[in-house]
Write an enzyme that holds these catalytic residues in place. Structure first.
Site, PDB file in Angstrom:
ATOM      1  N   GLU A 160       0.828  -1.218   0.000  1.00  0.00           N
ATOM      2  CA  GLU A 160       0.000   0.000   0.000  1.00  0.00           C
ATOM      3  C   GLU A 160       0.854   1.257   0.000  1.00  0.00           C
ATOM      4  O   GLU A 160       0.457   2.282  -0.552  1.00  0.00           O
ATOM      5  CB  GLU A 160      -0.959   0.010   1.188  1.00  0.00           C
ATOM      6  CG  GLU A 160      -2.075  -1.031   1.090  1.00  0.00           C
ATOM      7  CD  GLU A 160      -1.667  -2.392   1.629  1.00  0.00           C
ATOM      8  OE1 GLU A 160      -0.471  -2.587   1.953  1.00  0.00           O
ATOM      9  OE2 GLU A 160      -2.544  -3.276   1.725  1.00  0.00           O
ATOM     10  N   PHE A 209     -11.745  -7.343  13.676  1.00  0.00           N
ATOM     11  CA  PHE A 209     -10.619  -7.773  12.848  1.00  0.00           C
ATOM     12  C   PHE A 209     -10.259  -6.667  11.845  1.00  0.00           C
ATOM     13  O   PHE A 209     -11.118  -6.133  11.156  1.00  0.00           O
ATOM     14  CB  PHE A 209     -10.990  -9.062  12.099  1.00  0.00           C
ATOM     15  CG  PHE A 209      -9.896  -9.527  11.173  1.00  0.00           C
ATOM     16  CD1 PHE A 209      -8.650  -9.915  11.671  1.00  0.00           C
ATOM     17  CD2 PHE A 209     -10.083  -9.550   9.800  1.00  0.00           C
ATOM     18  CE1 PHE A 209      -7.634 -10.315  10.823  1.00  0.00           C
ATOM     19  CE2 PHE A 209      -9.071  -9.964   8.944  1.00  0.00           C
ATOM     20  CZ  PHE A 209      -7.842 -10.343   9.459  1.00  0.00           C
ATOM     21  N   GLN A 210      -8.998  -6.317  11.809  1.00  0.00           N
ATOM     22  CA  GLN A 210      -8.460  -5.270  10.926  1.00  0.00           C
ATOM     23  C   GLN A 210      -9.118  -3.916  11.143  1.00  0.00           C
ATOM     24  O   GLN A 210      -9.257  -3.111  10.228  1.00  0.00           O
ATOM     25  CB  GLN A 210      -8.543  -5.691   9.454  1.00  0.00           C
ATOM     26  CG  GLN A 210      -7.627  -6.880   9.181  1.00  0.00           C
ATOM     27  CD  GLN A 210      -7.368  -7.149   7.721  1.00  0.00           C
ATOM     28  OE1 GLN A 210      -8.228  -6.886   6.876  1.00  0.00           O
ATOM     29  NE2 GLN A 210      -6.204  -7.671   7.403  1.00  0.00           N
ATOM     30  N   LYS A 258     -17.518  -0.873   5.438  1.00  0.00           N
ATOM     31  CA  LYS A 258     -17.869  -1.846   4.407  1.00  0.00           C
ATOM     32  C   LYS A 258     -19.373  -1.858   4.122  1.00  0.00           C
ATOM     33  O   LYS A 258     -19.797  -1.990   2.969  1.00  0.00           O
ATOM     34  CB  LYS A 258     -17.411  -3.240   4.856  1.00  0.00           C
ATOM     35  CG  LYS A 258     -17.508  -4.285   3.769  1.00  0.00           C
ATOM     36  CD  LYS A 258     -16.879  -5.586   4.237  1.00  0.00           C
ATOM     37  CE  LYS A 258     -16.918  -6.630   3.132  1.00  0.00           C
ATOM     38  NZ  LYS A 258     -16.289  -7.893   3.574  1.00  0.00           N
ATOM     39  N   MET A 302      24.185   9.013   3.328  1.00  0.00           N
ATOM     40  CA  MET A 302      23.970  10.322   3.956  1.00  0.00           C
ATOM     41  C   MET A 302      24.152  10.245   5.467  1.00  0.00           C
ATOM     42  O   MET A 302      24.736  11.134   6.087  1.00  0.00           O
ATOM     43  CB  MET A 302      22.568  10.838   3.600  1.00  0.00           C
ATOM     44  CG  MET A 302      22.282  12.217   4.105  1.00  0.00           C
ATOM     45  SD  MET A 302      23.455  13.422   3.469  1.00  0.00           S
ATOM     46  CE  MET A 302      22.584  14.040   2.041  1.00  0.00           C
TER      47      MET A 302
END
Ligand SMILES: Cc1ncc(C[n+]2csc(CCOP(=O)(O)OP(=O)(O)O)c2C)c(N)n1
Ligand SMILES: [Mg+2]
Lengths: 574, 115
Positions: free
Chosen positions: A53, A115-116, A165, A476
């Site tokens: 993602e 969940f999630q 959802k 760096m």
């Protein structure tokens, strides 16, 4: 029956978002199903499946920054959404218009540690310009429309829409507008323009300090016209690179921590700093109290909260540059030749500084000197090429040694400095501009942060080219350890890097490794001419550092190293 | 290291007129904290036309004008008034934030430290 997810797709389509980046998962499945059906429903949206993602978020950033359009990314709830956050935070700091759509657990489960379930809306408060959670089915359509408006209006930025959802799955009901307030756009007044003009005309040593805001307001053309009328010296920030035509004779380069010596010294010497779409970032100013200390400041920016934030200025104008720059340009279009002449000695002074601080590429070592290689690439690549960067020494070398005629061709993570930016941003840029060369200049540390996007390049046959600058170090950080931590090189060694050419070949991307100076010219030529994705793996000397450098907390005139290859303070500095 | 010299920490009152919504307070609080201020007290009242008035008493060393301007960039915020003069603060607080009495303001720096 039309469901919420169909309405999401219809609205995206109407907004012109016909190319989106994302990754599916449980709570966003209705949207993915609607994407699948979007072609048969005559609202075709092409979805680019990235491999993480964060990759999708950055691809949306690349799409937006290379075109000026809005980038769109989609993710599921929980880990999918949290993976997006880095890209959104990056977009916030660099003012990039992105709309992110995340799935959320169904409304009845919200607040139950389902969940999630992660409170991504809460997370987004600190990392987005604005965010919405669609709790009312009737507000779905206008929320998306408003998100696009807000992402682009005033100072652009990312907007997140979190959609439970069940809102995606329920049948569409009559839609109602959100009735959000629309901010009043402040016009520039004639008084302000005349004050600005008189400040400039009364200054003996005025200089333009150009930030990313100019390109974002789509007024680079007017800026270049203004420069051509006044023939005044100008510098840019990292994000301002490209706004000024490289052929402009009084362009002094980038200023700041790794800026050009001439640019820094000219700013320290000026008596009027004309800041347009720039924000006095600490990487630009060095020790703030010493920055352009002799100068009055004229600051024009669309974001009022940037004015007088770090530097108290003589004239602050809150106004979109799309209005201010044309007005200013018009004021100077008939500039008196005496007025223009009065700055000749200042121009000469700047020209001399430029002469003294020219980059030099005659490095005596046998190994490849990255600044010289990048300069070579810059000379041979088509001027429409988009360069994306990772973060580190190679990023600064790109900013210093390559030239750009549009800020849309130089995509670098400025405010956030996010490693792993280069590859996914190149994916988004290539999708947006398939006919232009897109080259990701990556670091050996950074590339590993989003290496999975090689899979996206392969799947969509995107001709993204990768120039990997490999110093087998987190260069760096190593440079700072050498300079400011008594050479204790803690956790910056990458000498066990993988074979990057083999790695790319596992994704059917051909490549080549070079390590000798004598190989550079031919390899760069082949690289530019190759038709399709390619990785050029360039091994460089780990000792090479970026110069000049303004040490943290120091004044810009106290930069160390003068930028020439054979005069680098590689030892005993700091 | 934290600055323990509370006597020098300025206090200010912010009064905002905003579009009402469920996330409003969170958004305002996040901005106040991010810009370097601590909320000493707050209240909010719903107005008639879908608007909410929110009052904050804040303290902090950072720039108040930057706080005010960044609050104004929030889409929900329509107006933002800032008062940091002692007398006006006392008056305003008597009128609005009644939970803070005026002696608080008269001894503002010390009280703030103990709040
Ligand atoms: C996500 C992230 N983590 C850590 C850092 C800190 N950081 C800045 S530059 C750098 C080293 C980058 O190494 P590499 O990509 O190899 O570039 P080089 O400096 O060697 O050119 C690190 C670790 C960062 N900017 N971003
Ligand atoms: Mg490296």
């Amino acid at each position: 029956m039309k469901i919420g997810a169909d309405l999401i797709i219809d609205t995206l389509y109407k907004q012109g978002a016909t190319e989106v980046f994302g990754y599916p998962g449980g709570t966003i499945m209705p949207v993915y199903d609607a994407l699948f059906r979007s072609y048969e429903r005559n609202v075709p949206i092409k979805h680019y499946l990235c491999r993480h993602e964060q990759g999708a978020g950055f691809a949306a950033v690349g799409f937006a920054r290379s075109t000026g359009k809005t980038g769109v990314c989609i993710a599921t709830s929980g880990p999918g959404a949290t993976n997006l956050i880095t890209a959104l935070a990056d977009a916030k700091l660099d003012s990039v218009p992105v709309v992110a759509i995340t799935g959320q657990v169904p409304r009845p489960l919200m607040g139950t540690n389902a969940f999630q379930e992660v409170d991504v809306f809460g997370l987004s408060l600190a990392s987005c310009k604005h965010s919405f959670q669609v709790m009312d089915q009737s507000e779905l359509e206008d929320t998306i429309n408003q998100a696009f408006r807000i992402a682009n209006e005033g100072r652009p930025g990312p907007v997140l829409i979190d959609i439970p959802k069940d809102v995606q799955m329920n049948a569409v009901i009559k839609q109602t507008p959100l009735n959000l307030p629309t901010p009043q756009v402040q016009p520039i007044t004639l008084d302000q323009i005349e004050l600005a003009k008189s400040l400039i005309l009364n200054a003996k040593k005025p200089i333009f300090y150009i930030g990313g805001g100019v390109d974002m307001a789509k007024v680079s053309r007017q800026l270049n016209a203004l420069l051509s009328h006044t023939q005044l010296p100008a510098v840019t920030t990292l994000k301002g690179i490209g706004a000024i035509k490289s052929s402009y004779p009084h362009f002094m380069g980038m200023l700041g921590m790794h800026g050009n010596g001439a640019a820094n010294l000219a700013v320290q010497e000026c008596d009027l700093l004309i800041a347009l779409g720039a924000r006095f970032d600490d990487r630009v100013t060095g020790k703030l109290s010493t920055f352009a200390a002799k100068a009055k400041v004229l600051h024009i920016d669309v974001d009022n909260s940037e004015l007088n934030k770090l530097r108290q200025v003589e004239l602050a104008i809150t106004c979109g540059l799309e209005a201010a720059l044309p007005a200013l340009e018009q004021q100077f279009s008939l500039i008196d030749s005496n007025d223009q002449q009065q700055w000749q000695s200042w121009r000469d002074e700047c020209a001399e500084l430029k002469q003294q601080h020219q980059w030099q590429y005659d490095c005596p070592a046998q190994g490849i000197y990255a600044p010289a290689l990048l300069n070579e690439l810059s000379n041979v690549m088509p001027s429409s090429t988009v360069i994306t960067c990772d973060v580190g020494q190679h990023q600064m070398w790109v900013a210093q040694h390559m030239t750009f005629d549009s800020s849309k061709n130089h995509l670098s993570s400025g405010g956030a400095g996010t490693m792993g930016f280069g590859l996914p941003v190149a994916v988004g840029a290539k999708v947006a501009r398939p006919n232009d060369q897109v080259i990701a200049v990556c670091g050996d540390g950074s590339i590993m942060m989003n290496i999975q996007e090689l899979g996206t390049i392969k799947r969509f046959n995107l001709g993204v080219k990768i120039l990997l600058i490999d110093n087998a170090k987190l260069g760096m950080v190593k440079q700072w350890q050498e300079l400011f931590f008594d050479k204790r090189l803690s956790e910056t060694d990458l000498s066990d890097n993988p074979d990057f050419v083999k790695l790319a070949s596992a994704f059917d991307i051909p490549g080549k490794m070079i390590c000798k100076k004598s190989e550079v010219e031919q390899a760069i030529k082949e690289f530019v001419e190759f038709d399709g994705a390619f990785i050029l793996h360039v091994k460089i000397d780990a000792q090479d550092n970026v110069w000049p450098l303004v040490p943290p907390g120091a004044a810009n005139q106290d930069m160390i190293g003068n930028g020439s290859a054979d005069n680098q303070p590689t030892e005993n500095v700091g | 290291m934290s600055n323990n010299n509370h006597n020098e920490t300025p206090i200010a009152h912010l009064s905002l007129i905003c579009t009402s919504n469920s996330i409003l307070l969170e958004r305002l609080l996040q901005t106040i904290r991010y810009r370097g201020f601590q909320v000493l007290n707050m209240n909010s009242n719903d107005l008639e036309n879908g608007e909410t008035e929110v009052n904050f008493l804040v303290k902090g060393q950072a720039k108040l004008t930057t706080l005010k301007k960044s609050l104004e960039t929030i889409i929900d915020v329509q107006q933002c008034y800032l008062t940091d003069e002692k007398e006006k603060l006392a008056k305003l607080l008597e009128m609005g934030l009644s939970s803070i009495n005026s002696s608080f303001i008269n001894n503002a720096p010390q009280q703030a430290a103990n709040y």
